[in-house]
Design a protein around this motif. Sequence first.
Motif: not given
Length: 211
Positions: A130-139, A141-147, A155-164
């Motif tokens: 899904r797009r949301g999963e793809r974007e959180v991974f690239t940001l 893992v690949w680009s090294g952004l923090s949660y 534009g989502v909660p930090v907990g959503t980033v962690r779970s995704r």
Amino acid sequence: MDYSLHTRIRAGDPEAFRELFRDHARLVHQHAVRVTGDWTVAEDIVSLTFLEAWRLRAKLRDEGDSPRPWLMGIALNVLRNTTRAARRHQRALQRLPAKETVPDFADELVGRIADADELAAAQRALNKLRRGEREVFTLCVWSGLSYAEAAAVLGVPVGTVRSRLSRTRRRLSKLAEDELEKRREPLSRNGQVQGGRTSAARSHEYEERSE
């Protein structure tokens, strides 16, 4: 008087934008290379991202120590628009008479992707998410952004980033392994691809492409 980088960017200070470009252009480029698999397209993404940053400079808020999440949010939107345009272009090409094409992947890749085959496999695997999963991974893992930074970009909660990200790592590991296996089908001694066509058929294909 507040002379923070955020304030200077909002004011259109050329030196502030040079600083922004110097500090973050490489990050945007690396992210775009990994998402698109094309160095030329990635360079266009960088240019469009900073043009958009200039246009939207008044919307930069005084949040955080760095404008990186704001800039990567712009880059993400540019990538989304570019990807949609590329899909429309591809659909238009598919309506034309068929013609053999060869994928053009970079010889050198950045970060965790070792070679073009792995990048291509990773992209095919990512496209199954899904797009949301793809974007959180690239940001993350690949680009090294923090949660927190990825949460600000998306534009989502930090907990959503962690779970995704946790869910995506598991899915992507299996998908990428499957994609790489598809590219490792060995040739048998009689010249046949395992489960594929004969060498004579491949020779005929080569003659057709050479015409």
